[in-house]
Design a protein around this motif. Structure first.
Motif, PDB file in Angstrom:
ATOM      1  N   LYS A   1       2.530   7.961  -0.844  1.00  0.00           N
ATOM      2  CA  LYS A   1       1.082   7.519  -0.544  1.00  0.00           C
ATOM      3  C   LYS A   1       1.209   6.344   0.187  1.00  0.00           C
TER       4      LYS A   1
ATOM      5  N   ASN B   1      -1.636   3.731   1.881  1.00  0.00           N
ATOM      6  CA  ASN B   1      -3.262   3.441   1.859  1.00  0.00           C
ATOM      7  C   ASN B   1      -3.990   4.475   1.066  1.00  0.00           C
ATOM      8  N   GLU B   2      -3.720   5.063   0.002  1.00  0.00           N
ATOM      9  CA  GLU B   2      -3.983   5.906  -0.866  1.00  0.00           C
ATOM     10  C   GLU B   2      -4.068   7.405  -0.256  1.00  0.00           C
TER      11      GLU B   2
ATOM     12  N   ASP C   1       0.799  -1.220  -0.064  1.00  0.00           N
ATOM     13  CA  ASP C   1      -0.022   0.044  -0.222  1.00  0.00           C
ATOM     14  C   ASP C   1       1.010   1.100  -0.094  1.00  0.00           C
TER      15      ASP C   1
END
Length: 230
Positions: free
Chosen positions: A144, A146-147, A133
């Protein structure tokens, strides 16, 4: 011409430093009070700030914390001789380097130029690294997890990129220090340690028992490639 913001309340030292830096091709604006810095940066561009610790209005530590929350320009702190506590605190608050006062002008200029070079990297092609992630884009200098975008200083980004580019490999403290700071590790400088600690905190690593960016005792730092899944 790079612009330097010099924050120093000793007017004699302020003028000498300004003259020396300008003689060596830098543009210099000066402030004498810590509580004037934030408003200056909101209305003016600066490529680097030289920040004294002892200032009227607001001390250098408070200024560093306030500035780092919003601005990413490199911060070079001026600390008192022998005050290791000041140096560590400054680095933990987001300063990029420090010089002990009274600073030799040539040393100060060398540190300023080194920070300016590292703050303006040349990227020749789009480069992106992804581990689970975690996404690190060198072209846009965006990280980034986890977005969610993680805000890093320019030097924190460069250090993370160095470690991630060598995932699974232990990088010695000497190697990392030479690469990031541009001078030989003297066994005492905490700059890299503090930056690693700040990166861990921002990336959700365990500060007591890191599992994403590990410190391998007696060897160096290890970026763990499979530690970035939810």
């Amino acid at each position: 011409m790079p612009k330097i913001l010099l924050v120093e309340d000793d007017l004699g030292l302020q003028q000498l430093t300004k003259d020396y830096l300008e003689h060596n091709g830098l543009e210099v604006d000066v402030l004498s009070r810590g509580d004037d810095v934030f408003s200056y940066l909101e209305n003016n561009a600066a490529d680097l700030m030289i920040l004294d610790v002892m200032l009227p209005g607001k001390d250098g530590f408070s200024v560093c914390r306030q500035v780092r929350d919003k601005f990413s320009l490199p911060i070079l702190m001026l600390t008192a001789k022998g005050e290791d506590f000041d140096q560590v605190i400054g680095l933990e608050l987001g300063a990029d380097d420090y010089v002990v006062k009274p600073a030799e002008p040539r040393v100060l200029l060398a540190r300023v130029n080194a920070l300016l070079r590292r703050g303006q990297p040349v990227v020749k092609a789009s480069e992106e690294i992804q581990f689970g992630d975690l996404v690190i884009d060198k072209t846009s200098r965006i990280v980034k997890l986890n977005e969610t975008e993680i805000v890093l200083t320019s030097h924190e980004f460069e250090l993370l990129w160095l470690l991630a580019s060598n995932a699974g490999e232990v990088l010695s403290r000497e190697h990392v220090h030479q690469h990031m700071i541009g001078r030989q590790y003297d066994g005492l400088d905490r700059t890299v340690d503090v930056r690693v600690s700040r990166i861990r905190k921002k990336l959700g690593d365990n500060s007591d028992k890191p599992y994403r960016i590990k410190t391998v005792w007696g060897q160096g730092y290890l970026f763990v490639s499979d530690a970035w899944e939810k």
